[in-house]
Design an enzyme around this catalytic site. Structure first.
Site: not given
Ligand code: 5GP
Length: 218
Positions: A187, A134-135, A200, A138
């Protein structure tokens, strides 16, 4: 996460000014700072590949589940490093790669709903060692949901490798098995992480500015 190695980027870390590295001209007005240059991402990814390789037992095989779209670059680079180890070490880890596509974000906000919007047939995961790549994590909601989906297909074992983990009060406390960097609650874009599909095509991980958010808002 204290028992696993990762690089902690503190809240007061300033990163690098845009004019100290190469950034595409079309994004020069849209970014605040460079948080992680792509050379550092590469070096950290190489080490994560080694840690994963070392943790895999002899004659083990791995199904790598790449979370699209944001995880594609990290996953590709990570697997290239594992492949190099496979070619040069005394043992090797056979790998197969599957893809899954999730969607939860609009602009820089989570929609609160996580949808599986495409990917391979997850029935292939039955009785396999699975590595989810995963990237960014959050709040952790996406990974919690994905682990439920994957667990429903009876894998032998599941591990998670995330390039980034955000330090945020909104976190549900989920921590991955492998992590590249823990970052401040900002972000970030670049290295395949997007803002409404833009950025991207930016190599470094950068903090987007207000102008960038406005320009590419939907
Ligand atoms: P979570 O469910 O953990 O809150 O969010 C995970 C997903 O939210 C990540 O896979 C990504 O797609 C998106 N996301 C959360 N924070 C960021 C950020 O700082 N930048 C970007 N580009 N995507 C984010």
């Amino acid at each position: 996460m204290d028992d696993i190695p990762y690089i902690k980027i503190p809240d007061d870390y300033e990163g690098y000014s845009l004019n100290t590295f190469c950034v595409p001209r079309h994004y020069e007005q849209d970014l605040e700072r460079i948080l992680v240059p792509q050379g550092v991402i590469a070096d950290r990814t190489e080490r994560l590949a080694r840690d994963i390789f070392d943790d895999m037992g002899d004659s083990s095989a791995l199904v790598v589940l790449c979370v699209l779209k944001g995880g594609y670059k990290f996953c590709s680079d990570l697997l290239n490093y594992v492949q190099a180890l496979n070619q040069n070490a005394g043992r090797s880890v056979q790998m197969r790669i599957d893809f899954i596509r999730l969607k939860s974000y609009e602009n820089d906000k989570s929609t609160g709903q996580i949808h599986v919007v495409g990917g391979d047939n997850l029935e292939n995961l039955e009785s396999k060692n699975v590595l989810i790549v995963e990237d960014i994590i959050d709040t952790g909601h996406t990974m919690q949901r994905l682990l439920k989906v994957v667990g429903g297909h009876n894998p032998k074992a599941v591990k998670v490798c995330s390039l980034l983990v955000k330090r945020t009060p909104r976190s549900i406390g989920y921590r991955p098995d492998y992590c590249g960097f823990e970052i401040p609650d900002k972000f970030v874009v670049g290295y395949a992480l997007d803002y409404n599909e833009y950025f991207r095509d930016l190599g470094h991980i950068c903090i987007i500015n207000e102008e960038g958010k406005r320009k590419y808002a939907i």
